[in-house]
Design an enzyme around this catalytic site. Sequence first.
Site, mmCIF file in Angstrom:
data_model
loop_
_atom_site.group_PDB
_atom_site.id
_atom_site.type_symbol
_atom_site.label_atom_id
_atom_site.label_comp_id
_atom_site.label_asym_id
_atom_site.label_seq_id
_atom_site.Cartn_x
_atom_site.Cartn_y
_atom_site.Cartn_z
ATOM 1 N N GLY A 175 0.831 -1.196 0.000
ATOM 2 C CA GLY A 175 0.000 0.000 0.000
ATOM 3 C C GLY A 175 0.865 1.244 0.000
ATOM 4 C CB SER A 214 0.264 3.985 -4.442
ATOM 5 O OG SER A 214 -1.008 3.716 -3.907
ATOM 6 N NE ARG A 215 -4.519 5.756 -2.641
ATOM 7 C CZ ARG A 215 -5.809 5.557 -2.410
ATOM 8 N NH1 ARG A 215 -6.652 6.553 -2.545
ATOM 9 N NH2 ARG A 215 -6.256 4.375 -2.052
ATOM 10 C CB VAL A 221 -1.009 -7.413 0.037
ATOM 11 C CG1 VAL A 221 0.189 -6.902 -0.738
ATOM 12 C CG2 VAL A 221 -1.869 -6.265 0.534
ATOM 13 C CG ASN A 271 1.169 1.511 4.787
ATOM 14 O OD1 ASN A 271 0.921 2.202 5.763
ATOM 15 N ND2 ASN A 271 0.726 1.811 3.562
ATOM 16 C CB SER A 310 -4.742 1.919 13.806
ATOM 17 O OG SER A 310 -5.603 2.980 14.179
ATOM 18 C CE1 TYR A 368 -7.766 0.665 9.437
ATOM 19 C CE2 TYR A 368 -7.853 1.678 11.614
ATOM 20 C CZ TYR A 368 -7.237 1.527 10.386
ATOM 21 O OH TYR A 368 -6.101 2.229 10.113
ATOM 22 C CB ALA A 402 -11.056 -6.789 15.050
ATOM 23 C CE LYS A 408 -4.634 -1.045 10.319
ATOM 24 N NZ LYS A 408 -3.448 -1.216 9.450
ATOM 25 C CB ILE A 450 -1.683 10.290 10.088
ATOM 26 C CG1 ILE A 450 -1.083 9.537 11.287
ATOM 27 C CG2 ILE A 450 -0.583 10.845 9.180
ATOM 28 C CD1 ILE A 450 -0.276 10.369 12.259
#
Lengths: 244, 81
Positions: free
Chosen positions: A9, A11-12, A61, A87, A139, A152, A154, A156, A185
């Site tokens: 991940g 690219s951004r 991935v 990531n 996170s 999310y 869970a 992380k 962020i």
Amino acid sequence: MSRVALVTGGSRGIGRAIALRLAADGHQVAVNYAASAASAHDVVEAIVARGGTARAVQADVGDADAVASMFGEIEDHFGRVGILVNNAGITRDDLLLRMGVDAWDEVIETNLRSVYLCSRAAMRGMLRLKWGRIISMSSISGISGNPGQANYAASKAAIIGFSKSVAREVGSRNITVNVVAPGFIETDMTDKLGSEIAEEVAQRVALGRLGRPEEIAAAVGYLASDDAAYVTGQTLVVDGGLAL
Amino acid sequence: MDRTEIESKLTDLLVDELGIERDAITSNAKFEEDLDVDSLGVVELLMALEDNFGVKIPDEEAEQITTVGEAVDLVEIKLNG
């Protein structure tokens, strides 16, 4: 020493900043992307413009075959991956009561299954190198919880347990496994929150502002370096003092 | 490559890669119990075998290996069919 790094991940957002940072630290960087080909090539161009070496590599991935062929491509071009940065991540936020199975599965697959698949794929090369760094992005949601992010959070939180276990498995082989847990962020992912919520969040942060992707990348750069040789199984929280 | 050559090369790998005492290595020696090689060490040994002998050892077959002799057998089968 120059290593081969893979940023999933990449690219951004935070991934992009990590790719740029690792390249600036002298590593050859494979910039993985799922669908954002243009953004990934943009990152590669930015790295090359600064005198670095990078290559965009496409793969979902969460898919075992795609991960295997991605690692083959990277080894052919750069050699064995010494630094893996897990990531890639998505959100599909909703209250648990309304959260469908698809929203659950997609998040677990992209955020957690990918960490297992990529770490396993990287391990053989790292054992042969007798050196390795696996750094996965958790996170603050995975540590403190966040309403609307049961899936999310869970995924992380699971990354932390995964990393501690693997850290114990391969510590004797000079491979470290660590986690970076960002707070809020400024990225596309948090832009979705809207400025009102962003301001509210900033008030809860000890440092009084949202973080920048580069500030997460700096933590990853440290954990990837030889300076962090004696750090493993840890979660480095980079949240400006949000969860204290 | 005959069996003696495989044995001798495997012994060298065990000594060089995993730091095992040469005298302790016998055909019946069990990696984990007798040679104090942990499970990750067995994986590393099999990877070294793949590199050195140019053979591919699938994970399912690798899991069956417990002794030095079995590792030699496997390489012999892979090399000579």
